[in-house]
Write a protein that holds these residues in place. Structure first.
Motif, short mmCIF file in Angstrom:
data_model
loop_
_atom_site.label_atom_id
_atom_site.label_comp_id
_atom_site.label_asym_id
_atom_site.label_seq_id
_atom_site.Cartn_x
_atom_site.Cartn_y
_atom_site.Cartn_z
N GLN A 39 44.14 -9.27 -25.64
CA GLN A 39 43.15 -8.26 -25.29
C GLN A 39 42.71 -7.47 -26.51
OE1 GLN A 39 44.61 -6.17 -21.45
NE2 GLN A 39 46.43 -7.01 -22.42
N GLY A 40 41.52 -6.89 -26.42
CA GLY A 40 41.04 -6.02 -27.49
C GLY A 40 40.65 -6.80 -28.73
N LYS A 41 41.15 -6.38 -29.87
CA LYS A 41 40.86 -7.05 -31.14
C LYS A 41 41.42 -8.46 -31.10
CE LYS A 41 41.45 -6.64 -36.14
NZ LYS A 41 42.08 -5.86 -37.24
N PRO A 66 40.27 -4.35 -23.04
CA PRO A 66 41.66 -4.37 -22.58
C PRO A 66 41.82 -3.87 -21.15
CG PRO A 66 41.52 -3.46 -24.79
CD PRO A 66 40.12 -3.57 -24.28
N ASN A 67 42.50 -4.64 -20.35
CA ASN A 67 42.81 -4.26 -18.97
C ASN A 67 43.96 -5.15 -18.52
OD1 ASN A 67 42.71 -4.39 -15.96
ND2 ASN A 67 41.01 -2.98 -16.23
N ASN A 73 45.58 -11.15 -13.75
CA ASN A 73 44.82 -11.92 -12.77
C ASN A 73 44.26 -13.21 -13.38
OD1 ASN A 73 45.34 -9.92 -10.91
ND2 ASN A 73 43.31 -8.98 -11.06
N ILE A 74 43.80 -13.14 -14.63
CA ILE A 74 43.34 -14.34 -15.32
C ILE A 74 44.47 -15.35 -15.42
CG2 ILE A 74 42.61 -15.25 -17.57
CD1 ILE A 74 40.99 -12.65 -17.94
N GLU A 179 43.01 2.34 -14.98
CA GLU A 179 42.65 2.32 -16.39
C GLU A 179 43.86 2.52 -17.29
OE1 GLU A 179 39.61 5.15 -17.10
OE2 GLU A 179 38.13 4.13 -15.83
N ARG A 180 43.88 1.78 -18.36
CA ARG A 180 44.83 1.95 -19.46
C ARG A 180 46.28 1.73 -19.09
NH1 ARG A 180 42.50 6.28 -23.78
NH2 ARG A 180 40.36 5.56 -23.71
N GLY A 181 46.56 1.27 -17.90
CA GLY A 181 47.92 0.91 -17.52
C GLY A 181 48.88 2.08 -17.55
#
Length: 221
Positions: A39-41, A66-67, A73-74, A179-181
């Protein structure tokens, strides 16, 4: 032979992730794959991993925003096995029988799910608990992840959680709106899952160590 799909969302923890992959190379359970959702970068993880040298299949996916819920789920949708083991990217697994013990516990759970023990770095098992609390349906709210006694529970952290892929999808997966876990998305998912299919088995034998490393969705900003 039972197979496993290990789902590992990762965010900015390249070194920790490589160490975890190395730990998994020593497992005495042969039939599993590892799905890494970066996720993210975007990290060039492939250049740091010799995928031909590890005794299992590694598959990489990329999530720009990012999530952790979407990442898991993916992984669930792309998994080739009907058994999903959710792991954090900053854990270490010393026991070569870790995966085998998870599968054994899953059978004893009634094939619903297994929440494995999580020890923070330097932490030891705790056995402090009354029999009444252990038997209570609210024990999930009180007992910590380092507890050393097997019991049934309605909750579990997604850093060491074995689930049925069929059941995961049947309850709609994890809610992406958290959001943001902050652990809330895990608890909310687990309540839906166990309400429909029954409680998880908490198994202290399925133990790993959580490093709480910098980075990850819980320390953004």
């Amino acid at each position: 032979m039972t197979s496993l799909s290990l789902i590992i969302p990762s965010l900015g923890r390249n070194t920790e992730l490589l160490n975890l992959i190395n730990d998994l190379s020593y497992q005495n359970f042969s039939d599993f794959e590892v799905l890494i959702i970066n996720q993210g970068k975007k990290l060039d993880l492939l250049s740091n991993i010799d995928t031909k040298s590890v005794p299992f299949k590694i598959r990489f996916f990329y999530l720009k925003v990012p999530n952790a819920s979407i990442a898991r789920n993916i992984g669930a949708l792309k998994a080739s096995s009907n058994l999903l083991l959710l792991l954090d990217d900053d854990v270490r697994i010393a026991d070569p029988g870790f995966l085998h013990k998870h599968v054994e516990a899953f059978v004893r759970s009634g094939q619903v799910g297994v929440y494995g023990q999580v020890l923070e770095l330097g932490e030891s098992e705790s056995f402090e608990c009354s029999d009444s609390l252990l038997a209570s349906p609210l024990n999930w709210h009180m007992l910590k992840a380092n507890f050393g006694v097997e019991h049934f529970t309605r909750n579990g952290g997604a850093g060491n959680l074995l689930l049925s892929r069929e059941y995961y999808i049947a309850v709609g997966g994890m809610n992406r709106l958290f959001e943001r876990g902050a652990r809330r998305e895990e608890t909310e998912f687990n309540m839906r899952y166990t309400k429909k299919f029954g409680p998880f088995l908490f198994c202290p034998k399925c133990s790993l160590t959580h490093l709480s490393a910098p980075g990850g969705s819980r320390t953004w900003g």
